[in-house]
Design a protein around this motif. Structure first.
Motif, PDB file in Angstrom:
ATOM      1  N   ASN A 119       0.802  -1.230   0.000  1.00 29.22           N
ATOM      2  CA  ASN A 119       0.000   0.000   0.000  1.00 29.22           C
ATOM      3  C   ASN A 119       0.830   1.274   0.000  1.00 29.22           C
ATOM      4  O   ASN A 119       0.449   2.253  -0.648  1.00 29.22           O
ATOM      5  CB  ASN A 119      -0.927   0.015   1.215  1.00 29.22           C
ATOM      6  CG  ASN A 119      -1.990  -1.054   1.160  1.00 29.22           C
ATOM      7  OD1 ASN A 119      -2.122  -1.774   0.176  1.00 29.22           O
ATOM      8  ND2 ASN A 119      -2.759  -1.188   2.226  1.00 29.22           N
ATOM      9  N   LEU A 120       1.926   1.283   0.736  1.00 29.28           N
ATOM     10  CA  LEU A 120       2.720   2.505   0.869  1.00 29.28           C
ATOM     11  C   LEU A 120       3.942   2.496  -0.043  1.00 29.28           C
ATOM     12  O   LEU A 120       4.085   3.361  -0.912  1.00 29.28           O
ATOM     13  CB  LEU A 120       3.140   2.701   2.326  1.00 29.28           C
ATOM     14  CG  LEU A 120       4.016   3.921   2.622  1.00 29.28           C
ATOM     15  CD1 LEU A 120       3.360   5.212   2.148  1.00 29.28           C
ATOM     16  CD2 LEU A 120       4.327   3.995   4.122  1.00 29.28           C
ATOM     17  N   VAL A 121       4.810   1.508   0.129  1.00 28.69           N
ATOM     18  CA  VAL A 121       6.027   1.470  -0.681  1.00 28.69           C
ATOM     19  C   VAL A 121       5.685   1.246  -2.149  1.00 28.69           C
ATOM     20  O   VAL A 121       6.276   1.867  -3.044  1.00 28.69           O
ATOM     21  CB  VAL A 121       7.004   0.393  -0.171  1.00 28.69           C
ATOM     22  CG1 VAL A 121       8.279   0.375  -1.010  1.00 28.69           C
ATOM     23  CG2 VAL A 121       7.349   0.635   1.302  1.00 28.69           C
ATOM     24  N   ALA A 157      -6.985   6.063   7.220  1.00 26.91           N
ATOM     25  CA  ALA A 157      -5.780   6.860   7.470  1.00 26.91           C
ATOM     26  C   ALA A 157      -6.005   7.829   8.624  1.00 26.91           C
ATOM     27  O   ALA A 157      -5.055   8.221   9.310  1.00 26.91           O
ATOM     28  CB  ALA A 157      -5.388   7.635   6.217  1.00 26.91           C
ATOM     29  N   GLU A 158      -7.273   8.226   8.831  1.00 28.18           N
ATOM     30  CA  GLU A 158      -7.601   9.204   9.865  1.00 28.18           C
ATOM     31  C   GLU A 158      -8.391   8.622  11.018  1.00 28.18           C
ATOM     32  O   GLU A 158      -8.282   9.108  12.149  1.00 28.18           O
ATOM     33  CB  GLU A 158      -8.368  10.376   9.232  1.00 28.18           C
ATOM     34  CG  GLU A 158      -7.539  11.126   8.190  1.00 28.18           C
ATOM     35  CD  GLU A 158      -8.271  12.293   7.573  1.00 28.18           C
ATOM     36  OE1 GLU A 158      -9.512  12.389   7.738  1.00 28.18           O
ATOM     37  OE2 GLU A 158      -7.613  13.124   6.935  1.00 28.18           O
ATOM     38  N   ASP A 159      -9.220   7.615  10.769  1.00 23.95           N
ATOM     39  CA  ASP A 159      -9.978   7.005  11.862  1.00 23.95           C
ATOM     40  C   ASP A 159     -10.055   5.492  11.677  1.00 23.95           C
ATOM     41  O   ASP A 159     -11.137   4.937  11.486  1.00 23.95           O
ATOM     42  CB  ASP A 159     -11.377   7.638  12.027  1.00 23.95           C
ATOM     43  CG  ASP A 159     -12.043   8.044  10.724  1.00 23.95           C
ATOM     44  OD1 ASP A 159     -12.145   9.247  10.464  1.00 23.95           O
ATOM     45  OD2 ASP A 159     -12.468   7.133   9.985  1.00 23.95           O
ATOM     46  N   TYR A 167      -2.981  -1.425   8.140  1.00 24.76           N
ATOM     47  CA  TYR A 167      -3.697  -0.776   7.042  1.00 24.76           C
ATOM     48  C   TYR A 167      -3.714   0.738   7.236  1.00 24.76           C
ATOM     49  O   TYR A 167      -3.417   1.501   6.300  1.00 24.76           O
ATOM     50  CB  TYR A 167      -5.119  -1.327   6.972  1.00 24.76           C
ATOM     51  CG  TYR A 167      -5.934  -0.809   5.815  1.00 24.76           C
ATOM     52  CD1 TYR A 167      -5.633  -1.190   4.509  1.00 24.76           C
ATOM     53  CD2 TYR A 167      -7.008   0.045   6.019  1.00 24.76           C
ATOM     54  CE1 TYR A 167      -6.384  -0.717   3.435  1.00 24.76           C
ATOM     55  CE2 TYR A 167      -7.762   0.512   4.954  1.00 24.76           C
ATOM     56  CZ  TYR A 167      -7.443   0.135   3.670  1.00 24.76           C
ATOM     57  OH  TYR A 167      -8.184   0.601   2.611  1.00 24.76           O
ATOM     58  N   SER A 168      -4.042   1.198   8.453  1.00 16.81           N
ATOM     59  CA  SER A 168      -4.092   2.627   8.723  1.00 16.81           C
ATOM     60  C   SER A 168      -2.717   3.267   8.577  1.00 16.81           C
ATOM     61  O   SER A 168      -2.591   4.383   8.074  1.00 16.81           O
ATOM     62  CB  SER A 168      -4.650   2.886  10.123  1.00 16.81           C
ATOM     63  OG  SER A 168      -6.000   2.489  10.208  1.00 16.81           O
ATOM     64  N   GLY A 172      -2.149   6.071   6.023  1.00 12.17           N
ATOM     65  CA  GLY A 172      -1.709   7.336   6.606  1.00 12.17           C
ATOM     66  C   GLY A 172      -0.410   7.800   5.980  1.00 12.17           C
ATOM     67  O   GLY A 172      -0.183   8.998   5.790  1.00 12.17           O
ATOM     68  N   GLY A 173       0.441   6.850   5.630  1.00 15.58           N
ATOM     69  CA  GLY A 173       1.682   7.188   4.944  1.00 15.58           C
ATOM     70  C   GLY A 173       1.434   7.783   3.575  1.00 15.58           C
ATOM     71  O   GLY A 173       2.130   8.716   3.149  1.00 15.58           O
ATOM     72  N   VAL A 174       0.448   7.246   2.862  1.00 16.57           N
ATOM     73  CA  VAL A 174       0.103   7.788   1.543  1.00 16.57           C
ATOM     74  C   VAL A 174      -0.375   9.236   1.684  1.00 16.57           C
ATOM     75  O   VAL A 174       0.029  10.121   0.916  1.00 16.57           O
ATOM     76  CB  VAL A 174      -0.965   6.919   0.850  1.00 16.57           C
ATOM     77  CG1 VAL A 174      -1.438   7.577  -0.447  1.00 16.57           C
ATOM     78  CG2 VAL A 174      -0.418   5.522   0.559  1.00 16.57           C
TER      79      VAL A 174
END
Length: 261
Positions: A119-121, A157-159, A167-168, A172-174
């Motif tokens: 998801n992030l990298v 990402a926020e809640d 996952y968050s 959140g990194g994105v």
């Protein structure tokens, strides 16, 4: 950015769900679309439907992503648009106790890292490689625009809810990297924005029982229904077509704020 048959796009996770809806919406504007996905049969079907090209790509691999861009660019030329929809999730508590045995377990690190890597990298990998390609293009307007990138985060990402630590963190990194990347690329005329979808009617939910989907829909303040992939695609195209849209993270969620569980 004007969308027509002179523009090429890459959509990761484009074989289904939000990505497939976005690929179809771009193609409807005349854009030449390449789909990056691991779902070969579904991806090839969507590509055939829209007159695009399918590239079997694993976003956790430099070699796979490089090969995907090479294939897409050989077919359509250098892309001006990248939409990152590839992603996955899991639900594991940070640490938990078995009600039956009292055994205590913690979140397996390999499972946490797997979510971060995809998801992030994986998102950043595709952004960096696509942006480097976009920098070779001539500007497409008088303001110097060369490209537009849209990423997919999540309201988690926020809640984030219980079990969504990995996952968050990934989503959140994105969100957290959107503005710095937009600033990195501002002098090259490449815009970067991120969508935070709420509860959408994607393949992840389509197999759920009707009562579960009804309960999820009822939890949305308004409208009381699941989001439709086409609505995500509409916002993605708005971000791409609107030149002043840059460095933003936008929730698309019917005003929902997720409960702890």
């Amino acid at each position: 950015m004007k969308l027509d048959n002179t523009v090429a796009a890459v959509v990761t996770g484009g074989a289904s769900g939000l990505g497939a809806a976005t690929a179809r919406a771009l193609a409807a504007k005349g854009v030449k679309v390449a789909i990056f996905d691991l779902q070969k049969e579904k991806g090839e079907a969507v590509a055939a439907e829209i007159g695009g090209v399918f590239c079997e790509v694993n976003v956790t691999s430099d070699e796979s992503v490089d090969a995907g861009f090479a294939k897409a660019r050989a077919a359509h030329g250098q892309e001006r648009i990248l939409v990152n929809c590839a992603g996955t999730g899991n639900a594991i508590k940070t640490a938990s106790r078995s009600k039956e045995t009292g055994e205590i377990k913690h979140f397996p690190m390999d499972a946490f890292n797997w979510i971060i890597q995809i998801n992030l990298v994986g998102t950043f990998r595709c952004i960096a490689k696509s942006a480097a390609g976009m920098m070779t293009l001539d500007p497409c307007d008088e303001f110097g625009e060369r490209g537009a990138i849209v990423n997919t985060a999540s309201v988690a990402a926020e809640d984030g809810q219980m079990g969504q630590a990995a996952y968050s963190a990934s989503k959140g990194g994105v969100v957290g990297m959107t503005l710095p990347i937009a600033r990195d690329l501002m002098s090259e005329g490449i815009r970067v924005n991120t969508i935070l979808p709420g509860i959408f009617n994607t393949p992840l939910l389509q197999g759920a029982p009707d009562n579960v989907k009804a309960a999820l829909a009822a939890s949305v303040p308004f409208p009381k229904r699941l989001g439709q992939p086409e609505e995500y695609a509409n916002l993605a195209l708005c971000m791409i077509e609107t030149g002043y849209f840059n460095g933003e993270d936008v929730r698309l969620d019917g005003a929902i704020r997720m409960a702890p569980r």
